[in-house]
Scaffold this active site. Structure first.
Site, PDB file in Angstrom:
ATOM      1  N   ASN A  32      73.885  61.037  50.703  1.00 47.31           N
ATOM      2  CA  ASN A  32      74.240  62.035  51.802  1.00 47.31           C
ATOM      3  C   ASN A  32      75.148  63.377  50.680  1.00 47.31           C
ATOM      4  O   ASN A  32      74.955  63.888  51.749  1.00 47.31           O
ATOM      5  CB  ASN A  32      75.983  60.808  52.529  1.00 47.31           C
ATOM      6  CG  ASN A  32      76.487  61.539  51.386  1.00 47.31           C
ATOM      7  OD1 ASN A  32      76.422  61.360  50.525  1.00 47.31           O
ATOM      8  ND2 ASN A  32      77.900  61.013  51.785  1.00 47.31           N
ATOM      9  N   TYR A 146      89.821  50.703  43.085  1.00 47.91           N
ATOM     10  CA  TYR A 146      88.838  51.047  42.152  1.00 47.91           C
ATOM     11  C   TYR A 146      88.314  49.732  41.579  1.00 47.91           C
ATOM     12  O   TYR A 146      87.363  49.242  42.580  1.00 47.91           O
ATOM     13  CB  TYR A 146      88.783  52.454  41.082  1.00 47.91           C
ATOM     14  CG  TYR A 146      87.024  52.124  40.161  1.00 47.91           C
ATOM     15  CD1 TYR A 146      85.664  52.306  41.072  1.00 47.91           C
ATOM     16  CD2 TYR A 146      86.518  51.634  39.367  1.00 47.91           C
ATOM     17  CE1 TYR A 146      84.500  51.844  40.611  1.00 47.91           C
ATOM     18  CE2 TYR A 146      85.345  51.678  39.007  1.00 47.91           C
ATOM     19  CZ  TYR A 146      84.300  51.804  39.815  1.00 47.91           C
ATOM     20  OH  TYR A 146      82.906  51.313  39.465  1.00 47.91           O
ATOM     21  N   LYS A 150      85.292  47.016  44.151  1.00 49.58           N
ATOM     22  CA  LYS A 150      83.743  46.705  43.283  1.00 49.58           C
ATOM     23  C   LYS A 150      84.437  44.998  43.338  1.00 49.58           C
ATOM     24  O   LYS A 150      83.397  44.454  43.701  1.00 49.58           O
ATOM     25  CB  LYS A 150      83.873  47.070  41.851  1.00 49.58           C
ATOM     26  CG  LYS A 150      83.427  48.639  41.725  1.00 49.58           C
ATOM     27  CD  LYS A 150      82.027  49.068  42.502  1.00 49.58           C
ATOM     28  CE  LYS A 150      81.399  50.429  42.530  1.00 49.58           C
ATOM     29  NZ  LYS A 150      79.808  50.552  43.198  1.00 49.58           N
ATOM     30  N   ASP A 288      95.319  51.947  29.404  1.00 49.02           N
ATOM     31  CA  ASP A 288      94.708  51.367  28.770  1.00 49.02           C
ATOM     32  C   ASP A 288      94.390  49.976  27.705  1.00 49.02           C
ATOM     33  O   ASP A 288      95.212  50.568  26.863  1.00 49.02           O
ATOM     34  CB  ASP A 288      94.649  52.880  27.743  1.00 49.02           C
ATOM     35  CG  ASP A 288      93.017  54.772  27.996  1.00 49.02           C
ATOM     36  OD1 ASP A 288      93.015  53.663  29.566  1.00 49.02           O
ATOM     37  OD2 ASP A 288      93.703  55.339  27.861  1.00 49.02           O
TER      38      ASP A 288
END
Ligand code: UDP
Length: 331
Positions: A32, A146, A150, A288
């Site tokens: 798209n 995120y 997934k 992290d």
């Protein structure tokens, strides 16, 4: 193979399209163009504008290919949102695009009898790793939307595959960077959270300096260790993965990295051998983990795949691509 690449105008989708065409396959790109760009689509690929969240956009393309006597053999999914901090502030947009998008795509594939899907997943599904080297059987406990979306997609594919007789190849990416050797394509959007793009910005004078986040981690030089993989190596694994599930009527779930860890300081030092990078040390960035390396034995054994590019090649190709991009935007 005749391959549908959904999201083929984006960074990894465009590199995979290049590798598919180099290997002699035919490609239809559906995109798209919301984040990808038209100029990243290989000139020999057939482009169709479409949105993954609209099933009709996908079935239209699949039916047209079948009617032309070239049914799609394998569909690849790259059309996802992938910025971790953005996913934290806009989780529902991530569920809509990533999870709902994949659901639509799977419905379209099933309706049109396409039985093979290759899916881009991520090391973010592991969350905070329990061991420094991640294996596919490790626990999956994402720590951001995120990674959650997934993981939800991986599970959706597995259930749909079991119910509808699909084959899947799920590939979990580690730190991807670099650009195609032709320098025609690369990461042309600035992802201002990732290390390699930020090194390039500092090197090209687009920011004052790079900040190295944390020098007090329990690693040899105190900076975080990650596994960096060249986008061309990653793309080639997709070509092998697609052929493998198609030819063997089976499924694969594999990590894709280089299998080697480099600290942030080692990456900066490698870059300094190629160009100047102003940098400073800064406090840790929240979230992290100290060390994240892929175990890639499974991809090597099952797909017969071997990464070809080292860190210098990643950095040099990325730098050359960006320099070329900068020059052409100055004209
Ligand atoms: N990093 C850094 N400075 C930056 C961006 C990243 O020191 O400006 C570090 C980051 O803290 C991590 C590593 O580089 O240790 C890789 O980060 P990146 O965001 O590229 O990928 P991640 O591994 O978080 O997915």
């Amino acid at each position: 193979m005749n391959v549908l690449v959904v999201g083929g105008a984006g960074y990894i989708g465009s590199h995979t399209t290049y590798e598919l065409i180099r290997a002699g396959h035919e490609v239809v790109v559906l995109d798209n163009l919301s984040t990808g760009s038209h100029k990243s689509i290989h000139p020999q690929a057939h482009f169709e504008w479409g949105d993954i969240r609209r099933k009709g956009d996908i079935t239209r393309v699949l039916k047209a290919q079948a009617q032309a006597g070239k049914p799609i053999d394998v569909a690849m999914h790259f059309a996802a949102k992938l910025i971790v901090p953005e996913s934290v502030t806009q989780p529902l947009a991530y569920y809509e695009n990533n999870v709902e998008g994949l659901r639509c795509m799977l419905e379209a594939l099933i309706e049109c009898g396409v039985q093979n899907i290759v899916f881009s997943s991520t090391a973010a599904v592991y969350g905070e790793p329990k061991a420094p080297e991640c294996r596919e059987g490790d626990p999956t406990e994402p720590i951001n939307p995120y990674g959650e979306t997934k993981l939800a997609c991986e599970k959706m594919i597995k259930w749909a595959a079991a119910a509808h007789g699909l084959n899947y190849c799920i590939l979990r990416y580690f730190n991807v960077a670099g650009a195609d050797a032709s320098l025609q394509i690369g990461l042309d959007k600035d992802q201002l959270t990732h290390l390699v793009p930020l090194i390039m910005q500092a090197a090209l004078g687009l920011r004052d300096k790079l900040s190295i986040f944390g020098a007090d981690y329990p690693t040899p030089d105190g900076t975080c260790i990650r596994d960096y993989i060249h986008v061309t190596d990653l793309a080639q694994a997709h070509v092998l993965g697609a052929a493998y599930i198609l030819n063997n009527n089976t499924n694969v779930l594999a990590n894709l990295g280089s299998g080697t860890g480099f600290s942030v300081k080692q990456v900066v030092d490698a870059a300094l051998e190629l160009f100047d990078v102003p940098f400073e040390y800064a406090p840790r960035r929240p979230g992290d983990p100290a060390k994240l390396i892929a175990n890639i034995d499974h991809a090597k054994t099952v797909l017969g795949w071997e990464p070809q590019h080292g860190l210098q090649s990643i950095l040099k190709s990325d730098y050359d691509f960006r320099q070329k991009l900068n020059k052409s935007s100055e004209v």
